[in-house]
Design a protein around this motif. Structure first.
Motif, PDB file in Angstrom:
ATOM      1  N   GLU A  80       6.577 -22.676  -2.199  1.00 54.29           N
ATOM      2  CA  GLU A  80       6.043 -21.942  -3.353  1.00 54.29           C
ATOM      3  C   GLU A  80       5.615 -22.908  -4.455  1.00 54.29           C
ATOM      4  OE1 GLU A  80       5.270 -18.980  -4.066  1.00 54.29           O
ATOM      5  OE2 GLU A  80       5.803 -18.414  -6.122  1.00 54.29           O
ATOM      6  N   GLU A  98       0.836  -1.218   0.000  1.00 51.61           N
ATOM      7  CA  GLU A  98       0.000   0.000   0.000  1.00 51.61           C
ATOM      8  C   GLU A  98       0.864   1.259   0.000  1.00 51.61           C
ATOM      9  OE1 GLU A  98      -2.353  -1.728   3.275  1.00 51.61           O
ATOM     10  OE2 GLU A  98      -4.057  -0.777   2.291  1.00 51.61           O
ATOM     11  N   TRP A 123      -3.721  -8.459  -7.890  1.00 51.12           N
ATOM     12  CA  TRP A 123      -3.119  -7.214  -7.445  1.00 51.12           C
ATOM     13  C   TRP A 123      -3.421  -6.120  -8.452  1.00 51.12           C
ATOM     14  CZ3 TRP A 123       0.062 -11.338  -8.932  1.00 51.12           C
ATOM     15  CH2 TRP A 123       0.739 -11.181 -10.126  1.00 51.12           C
ATOM     16  N   ALA A 165       4.432  -4.726 -10.140  1.00 52.52           N
ATOM     17  CA  ALA A 165       3.291  -4.074 -10.795  1.00 52.52           C
ATOM     18  C   ALA A 165       2.983  -2.735 -10.150  1.00 52.52           C
ATOM     19  CB  ALA A 165       2.069  -4.994 -10.726  1.00 52.52           C
ATOM     20  N   LEU A 166       3.251  -2.630  -8.857  1.00 53.35           N
ATOM     21  CA  LEU A 166       2.934  -1.384  -8.153  1.00 53.35           C
ATOM     22  C   LEU A 166       4.053  -0.353  -8.277  1.00 53.35           C
ATOM     23  CD1 LEU A 166       1.271  -2.955  -5.010  1.00 53.35           C
ATOM     24  CD2 LEU A 166       0.151  -1.494  -6.698  1.00 53.35           C
ATOM     25  N   ARG A 181       5.860 -10.145  -8.007  1.00 52.93           N
ATOM     26  CA  ARG A 181       5.113  -9.633  -9.160  1.00 52.93           C
ATOM     27  C   ARG A 181       4.170  -8.503  -8.739  1.00 52.93           C
ATOM     28  NH1 ARG A 181       2.630 -14.810 -11.802  1.00 52.93           N
ATOM     29  NH2 ARG A 181       2.709 -15.550  -9.677  1.00 52.93           N
ATOM     30  N   LYS A 182       3.611  -8.663  -7.547  1.00 54.19           N
ATOM     31  CA  LYS A 182       2.702  -7.640  -7.043  1.00 54.19           C
ATOM     32  C   LYS A 182       3.462  -6.324  -6.827  1.00 54.19           C
ATOM     33  CE  LYS A 182      -0.771  -7.420  -3.364  1.00 54.19           C
ATOM     34  NZ  LYS A 182      -1.395  -8.206  -2.298  1.00 54.19           N
ATOM     35  N   GLN A 186       2.072   1.623  -3.493  1.00 54.03           N
ATOM     36  CA  GLN A 186       1.020   2.115  -4.400  1.00 54.03           C
ATOM     37  C   GLN A 186       0.802   3.620  -4.216  1.00 54.03           C
ATOM     38  OE1 GLN A 186      -3.053   0.893  -3.650  1.00 54.03           O
ATOM     39  NE2 GLN A 186      -3.471   0.748  -5.856  1.00 54.03           N
ATOM     40  N   PRO A 205       3.756  11.585  -8.659  1.00 50.95           N
ATOM     41  CA  PRO A 205       5.026  11.728  -9.380  1.00 50.95           C
ATOM     42  C   PRO A 205       6.090  12.460  -8.575  1.00 50.95           C
ATOM     43  CG  PRO A 205       3.168  12.408 -10.759  1.00 50.95           C
ATOM     44  CD  PRO A 205       2.624  12.199  -9.384  1.00 50.95           C
ATOM     45  N   ARG A 209      11.052 -15.129   1.017  1.00 48.40           N
ATOM     46  CA  ARG A 209      11.662 -16.015   0.042  1.00 48.40           C
ATOM     47  C   ARG A 209      10.621 -17.019  -0.470  1.00 48.40           C
ATOM     48  NH1 ARG A 209      17.062 -18.197  -0.549  1.00 48.40           N
ATOM     49  NH2 ARG A 209      16.965 -19.290  -2.537  1.00 48.40           N
ATOM     50  N   ARG A 238       3.677   5.692  -5.611  1.00 43.70           N
ATOM     51  CA  ARG A 238       3.792   5.690  -7.065  1.00 43.70           C
ATOM     52  C   ARG A 238       2.626   6.423  -7.749  1.00 43.70           C
ATOM     53  NH1 ARG A 238       8.362   5.753  -6.531  1.00 43.70           N
ATOM     54  NH2 ARG A 238       9.757   3.975  -6.616  1.00 43.70           N
ATOM     55  N   MET A 239       1.601   6.711  -6.998  1.00 47.14           N
ATOM     56  CA  MET A 239       0.512   7.525  -7.563  1.00 47.14           C
ATOM     57  C   MET A 239       0.893   9.000  -7.611  1.00 47.14           C
ATOM     58  SD  MET A 239      -2.758   5.669  -5.797  1.00 47.14           S
ATOM     59  CE  MET A 239      -3.885   7.019  -6.116  1.00 47.14           C
ATOM     60  N   ALA A 246       8.012 -16.399  -2.275  1.00 47.21           N
ATOM     61  CA  ALA A 246       6.696 -15.837  -2.564  1.00 47.21           C
ATOM     62  C   ALA A 246       6.773 -15.072  -3.885  1.00 47.21           C
ATOM     63  CB  ALA A 246       6.248 -14.936  -1.415  1.00 47.21           C
ATOM     64  N   GLY A 247       6.706 -15.816  -4.959  1.00 47.38           N
ATOM     65  CA  GLY A 247       6.823 -15.215  -6.294  1.00 47.38           C
ATOM     66  C   GLY A 247       5.743 -14.173  -6.537  1.00 47.38           C
ATOM     67  N   ALA A 248       4.537 -14.439  -6.002  1.00 49.45           N
ATOM     68  CA  ALA A 248       3.435 -13.506  -6.234  1.00 49.45           C
ATOM     69  C   ALA A 248       3.746 -12.143  -5.613  1.00 49.45           C
ATOM     70  CB  ALA A 248       2.155 -14.072  -5.643  1.00 49.45           C
ATOM     71  N   ASN A 307       0.169  -0.558 -11.546  1.00 51.03           N
ATOM     72  CA  ASN A 307       0.218   0.896 -11.657  1.00 51.03           C
ATOM     73  C   ASN A 307       0.851   1.282 -12.991  1.00 51.03           C
ATOM     74  OD1 ASN A 307       0.205   3.574 -11.065  1.00 51.03           O
ATOM     75  ND2 ASN A 307       1.903   3.496  -9.615  1.00 51.03           N
ATOM     76  N   ARG A 317       2.428 -24.457  -3.520  1.00 53.27           N
ATOM     77  CA  ARG A 317       1.302 -23.523  -3.684  1.00 53.27           C
ATOM     78  C   ARG A 317       0.865 -23.450  -5.133  1.00 53.27           C
ATOM     79  NH1 ARG A 317       3.698 -20.191   0.114  1.00 53.27           N
ATOM     80  NH2 ARG A 317       4.773 -18.963  -1.477  1.00 53.27           N
TER      81      ARG A 317
END
Lengths: 141, 698
Positions: free
Chosen positions: B297, A72, B431, A105-106, A101-102, A75, A81, A94, A78-79, A96-98, B434, B300
Motif C-alpha cells: 500500500e 455495488e 468512487w 463512502a458507499l 474509504r470507498k 451501493q 432506505p 489488508r 444504501r440507495m 488497501a486503504g482505498a 452516497n 502504491r
C-alpha cells in the motif's frame, strides 16, 4: 435455515457473502459457535437477492465476488432506505486503504481486513448487532 | 602665452582664484607705489603732488580692478553663466550644448557627466534584461544541479540545486576542492570537446552524486543529481522486502510441515501442542502478510506521487471550477477546510480537464454537477510504513493528501457505469459517495437516502522539493572562464574582480586586544552582489562583551553562547573568501582581528572603501560609512547598521558606486586603486586613532 420474518426471540441472522469455500466454512463455524443463525451465498447477484429476501441483521460482505462486487451491493442497498437496518461488514484486502474509504463512502458499517483472526471478526459483529435482542452476543453494543 | 595658460589650467580652482587675487593685491600695491613715486617726484611735499599721486594711484587701482574683473568675468562669471545655461537647456529642452569652463576645474566635466547620466536611459545591467531574467529563472528552477567550470576548475556558474548539493559552492571556487575530483579528471581525460560522459562522484560531505559531464573547449559543464537518498532508499526497500519474505517464509514452512503431518493417515491425531503450534504459525503468517500488504500500500501511494507535480489545493479547485464553467456546468466551490495550502501531485489543468469531462458525462445522464470540494486527509496505514523505517522526507509515503469531491443532484451513479467511463487506464481510484448533503439543493431532487451524490477522487500529496537550509538563486560570472590564471592582479579591472566584502563586530575598538563577536561577508563579482553567497556567523569571543560594545551592536553574551570561537569562525571565513580580494571599510581593523583570530595574518589583496573614498572625494571630506552612504545615496538598512551583515551590505553598495567614480578619475584597475589608496596612508592611521565615539565606520 433462515426465516424471512424474524422473531425477536430468534438469534440474529448473519448472511455470509464469500466465494472462497474454506473461508466461508471457517466463518460458518464461528457463527455456529457463537450461536448465531447464518446462511452463505457465493455470488454477488444471489447475495443481493437473499439480502432483500431475508433482511439479515448483519451481512459479512466480501469485496471481490463473481457477478456484482461487494461495493455495488453496498451501493444498491444504501440507495433504498428499507435496508437501512441491515448492517454491512465488508471484508477488504489488508493494506488497501482505498477500499475502506470507498466502502465507507458507499455506506458500509464496518470493515475487517483479510487475513483476520476469528476473534477480531467476532468483536466486529458484536459491535454491529443491535443491543439486547436475546442473542448470545447481544448487550455488547 | 599658451604654455602659461595650459600650466594655469592644470592648477586647482582654489589655487587659481588665489593667484588671481594675489595678482590683484600686487597690482594695487604697485599702483600705490607708482602714485607715490610720481607724486613725490613732481610735487614734492606740496598738496598738489599728493593729489597728483592720488589720481595716478586711483587710476592704477581702477585699472587693476578692471583687469581683475575682466579676468573673473571671463573665466568665472561668464563660465558659470554658460554652464548654468547649458544645464538649463539640457534639463528643460534636452538640448545637447557643450559644457565649457576650463577655468572652473572639474565642474564642467562633472556637470557634463551628470547631464549625460540624466539624459541616458536608465542603466540596464548586462544581466537584468527580461530574457536574461527569464533564462535565470529557468536555470535556477532546473531540478538538477548545474555547474560550469573553467579549465582550472574555477566555478563560473551554478544554480540553486547545485548549491544545495555541494557545500561551499561559490563563484570562483575550485570545484575540485568541493567534490571528489578523481572521477571528473578521468571523465575529462576520456572525452573530447563537446562529448558527454557519465560519472559518479561524492561531495565533501559524502553525498553520492550522479553526474553528466560535457567537456567544452575551455572547461566543462557538469549536471549533478544527488542519488545518495535514492540509493539509500532502494537499499532500505530491498532490505525490507528480504525481511518480509523471511517473515512469511518461517510460518509458511512450519504450517506446510504441520499440514503434511495432519494429512498423513499413519500419523497420530494432533495433540494439544500440535494444535497450539498450528494456531501460532497461522497467526504469525497472518501478521507477516499484513506487513507485506501495508508495504505494498505504501508503495502504491508513493507511485501516485509523481515527482515534479505540485499544485496547491486552492489552485486545483479553481481550475476545476473554471473547466466545468467552460463546458456550461457552473459549480459552487465549497469551503476548503484547510486543503487550500496542501500541495498535491497533480497538474491542475490536466486534472481539471479530465474531471470536467466526467462532469459532462454526469450531466448527459441527468446528473447535474452542483459543487466541488477538497478536504485534507491523512492516509491510512502511514503509521505502519513509518514504523518499518520509511524515512520521512521527499518520498515518505505517510504525508496527507486530499479528497476531491464533485457533487451532483439527480440519480445515483452505478459503480459499473463509472468504471465504464474511466476505461482501462484507471487513472486514480475514484468512487461514488452516497448520502451526501446537497448544499442548497433540494433534498427532494437528490437520489440518495441521505441527500445527493459525489464522485470522490483521492489525490496524492506532492513530493516535497528538496530544500537545503538556504535556497540560493542562480550565480554566474563567465568572465571567470576567460581569465588566464595566474592573472596579473594589478591589471585586473575593479569591476571584474571577485571580491568578498567583510565586516566584523567586536568586543571593542582595539584590534590588537579586542576580540570578534560577529563576522559577516558577501561576495561581489563582475560588479554586482552575488545573491545568496553570504557568510554570517556570531563568534563566542571567550570573554564577556563589554556593555559599551553591546550598546553599539546589540550582541550580548547570551547571543554568542554556543557560537563558534574566533579561530573556527575566522577559518570558516577564510574558506568562504578563498580566491577573492577583501573589501572593507577601514580594512586594517577587520583584517587584524581576523588574522589574529586564525593565528596568522591574512595575505590577500585588499580594497579599503575609506581610501577609495579619499581618492574620489579628497582627503578633507568625511569618510565614515554613514557619511559615504549618505553621499552616495546608499540606503542604510533600518536597525541593521552596526550588525556585521548590515554594515557589509552598505559597504558593498558603497564600493560598487565608487567604482564608476574611480573610473572617471582614471582609476580602473586594482593596481591603480592601490596606487591611489597609498596616497592617503595617514588617513587610516588617523581614523583608527580617533575617539571611539566617532571612529572609523561607527
Amino acid at each position: 435455515m433462515a426465516e424471512p420474518h424474524r422473531h425477536h426471540a430468534a438469534p440474529p441472522l448473519v448472511l455470509i457473502v464469500e466465494d472462497e469455500d474454506n473461508i466461508a466454512a471457517a466463518l460458518s463455524y464461528l457463527m455456529t459457535r457463537e450461536g448465531l443463525r447464518h446462511e452463505r451465498v457465493a455470488d454477488g447477484q444471489a447475495a443481493l437477492d437473499r439480502i432483500r429476501a431475508l433482511r439479515p441483521e448483519v451481512v459479512l460482505l466480501d469485496v471481490m465476488l463473481p457477478g456484482l462486487s461487494g461495493f455495488e451491493i453496498c451501493q444498491q442497498l444504501r440507495m433504498d432506505p428499507a435496508y437501512d437496518a441491515v448492517r454491512l461488514l465488508m471484508m477488504t484486502a489488508r493494506g488497501a486503504g482505498a477500499e475502506r474509504r470507498k466502502g465507507l463512502a458507499l455506506g458500509a458499517d464496518g470493515f475487517i481486513a483479510k487475513p483476520f483472526q476469528l476473534a477480531e471478526l467476532r468483536d466486529e459483529i458484536r459491535r454491529l448487532l443491535p443491543p439486547g435482542g436475546g442473542h448470545p452476543l447481544g448487550g455488547a453494543g | 602665452m599658451s604654455g602659461l595658460s595650459a600650466r594655469l589650467a592644470g592648477l586647482g580652482l582654489r589655487l587659481r582664484i588665489g593667484l588671481i587675487f594675489a595678482g590683484l593685491g600686487a597690482v594695487l600695491l604697485a599702483g600705490l607705489v607708482l602714485g607715490l613715486v610720481v607724486g613725490a617726484r613732481h610735487g614734492g611735499a606740496t598738496a598738489a603732488g599728493f593729489v597728483q599721486a592720488g589720481v595716478v594711484a586711483g587710476i592704477a587701482i581702477l585699472a587693476g580692478l578692471a583687469g581683475a574683473w575682466m579676468l573673473f568675468d571671463e573665466h568665472v562669471a561668464r563660465a558659470l553663466d554658460r554652464l548654468s545655461g547649458a544645464l538649463r537647456a539640457r534639463a528643460h529642452a534636452g538640448a545637447g550644448g557643450g559644457f565649457e569652463a576650463r577655468w572652473l576645474g572639474d565642474l564642467a566635466p562633472a556637470a557634463a557627466a551628470l547631464a549625460a547620466r540624466a539624459a541616458a536611459p536608465p542603466p540596464v545591467p548586462p544581466a537584468a534584461d527580461d530574457s536574461t531574467r527569464r533564462l535565470e529563472r529557468i536555470l535556477a528552477g532546473l531540478p538538477i544541479g548545474v555547474v560550469v567550470a573553467g579549465g582550472d576548475d574555477q566555478v563560473a556558474f551554478y544554480n540553486a540545486q547545485a548549491a544545495r548539493l555541494i557545500d561551499g559552492l561559490a563563484l570562483g571556487q575550485d570545484l575540485s576542492a568541493l567534490i571528489d575530483p578523481g572521477p571528473v579528471r578521468a571523465a575529462l581525460a576520456r572525452t573530447g570537446p563537446g562529448a558527454v560522459t557519465a560519472l559518479t562522484t561524492r561531495s565533501a560531505a559524502g553525498r553520492l552524486i550522479a553526474a553528466e559531464l560535457r567537456r567544452k573547449e575551455a572547461g566543462y559543464v557538469i549536471a549533478l543529481r544527488d542519488v545518495s537518498e535514492v540509493t539509500a532508499r532502494r537499499e532500505a526497500r530491498a532490505a525490507r522486502l528480504s525481511a518480509l519474505v523471511e517473515d512469511l517464509g518461517r510460518p509458511a514452512a512450519a504450517l506446510s510441515a504441520l499440514a503434511e503431518l495432519l494429512e498423513d493417515p499413519l500419523a497420530p491425531p494432533p495433540d494439544a501442542a500440535t494444535r497450539a503450534a498450528l494456531a501460532f504459525e497461522a497467526r504469525r503468517l497472518t501478521a507477516a502478510l499484513g506487513d507485506l500488504a501495508d508495504a505494498a500500500e505504501a508503495e502504491r501511494r508513493l507511485a501516485a506521487r509523481v515527482p515534479g507535480l505540485a499544485a496547491p489545493g486552492g489552485a486545483l479547485l479553481a481550475a476545476l471550477a473554471a473547466a466545468l464553467d467552460r463546458v456550461g456546468l457552473p459549480v459552487a466551490i465549497r469551503p476548503l477546510a484547510g486543503a487550500a495550502g496542501v500541495d498535491l501531485a497533480a497538474d491542475p489543468d490536466a486534472l481539471a480537464g479530465r474531471i470536467a469531462a466526467l462532469g459532462q458525462r454526469l450531466a448527459e445522464g441527468g446528473r447535474i454537477p452542483a459543487w466541488v470540494a477538497l478536504a485534507p486527509e491523512a492516509e491510512a496505514g502511514s503509521e505502519h510504513a513509518t514504523e518499518r523505517g520509511v524515512q520521512p522526507g521527499t518520498d515518505a509515503p505517510g504525508a496527507a493528501g486530499a479528497l476531491l469531491r464533485l457533487g451532483w443532484r439527480g440519480a445515483a451513479l452505478p459503480l459499473a457505469t463509472l468504471e465504464g467511463w474511466l476505461g482501462p487506464e484507471g487513472w486514480t481510484e475514484p468512487w461514488v459517495e452516497n448520502g451526501v448533503e446537497n448544499g442548497a439543493e433540494s433534498g427532494a431532487e437528490s437520489g440518495g437516502a441521505g441527500g445527493g451524490w459525489a464522485l470522490c477522487l483521492p489525490l496524492a500529496p506532492a513530493r516535497a522539493a528538496a530544500q537545503g537550509p538556504e535556497a540560493r538563486p542562480l550565480a554566474y560570472d563567465f568572465t571567470l572562464m576567460r581569465r588566464e590564471l595566474p592573472a596579473e592582479l594589478a591589471d585586473r579591472a575593479l569591476d571584474a574582480m571577485a571580491c568578498v566584502v567583510l565586516d566584523c563586530e567586536t568586543t571593542g575598538l582595539d584590534p590588537a586586544r579586542d576580540a570578534l563577536v560577529e563576522i559577516a561577508a558577501l561576495r561581489v563579482t563582475a560588479g554586482r552582489i552575488v545573491p545568496g553567497e553570504r557568510f554570517e556567523t556570531l563568534v563566542d569571543p571567550g570573554r564577556p562583551i563589554p556593555a559599551a560594545a553591546q550598546a553599539v551592536h546589540g550582541i550580548s553574551d547570551a547571543a554568542v553562547a554556543g557560537a563558534p570561537g574566533p579561530a573556527a569562525a575566522a577559518a570558516a571565513f577564510v574558506d568562504f573568501a578563498r580566491g577573492a580580494a577583501i573589501v572593507a571599510h577601514n580594512a586594517p581593523f577587520d583584517l587584524e582581528l581576523v588574522g589574529r583570530a586564525r593565528g596568522q595574518p591574512l595575505e590577500v589583496p585588499v580594497l579599503d572603501t575609506v581610501l577609495l573614498s579619499a581618492a574620489v572625494f579628497g582627503r578633507a571630506e568625511v569618510h565614515t560609512l554613514d557619511a559615504l552612504a549618505a553621499r552616495l545615496a546608499v540606503p542604510v538598512p533600518e536597525g541593521r547598521r552596526h550588525r556585521a551583515m548590515g554594515d557589509v551590505e552598505v559597504t558593498a553598495e558603497v564600493f560598487l558606486r565608487l567604482i564608476p567614480m574611480l573610473r572617471a578619475r582614471g582609476i580602473e584597475t586594482f593596481g591603480q586603486a592601490v596606487t591611489a589608496m597609498r596616497r592617503h596612508p595617514r588617513l587610516l592611521r588617523d581614523l583608527n586613532r580617533t575617539d571611539p565615539a566617532d571612529s572609523r565606520r561607527r
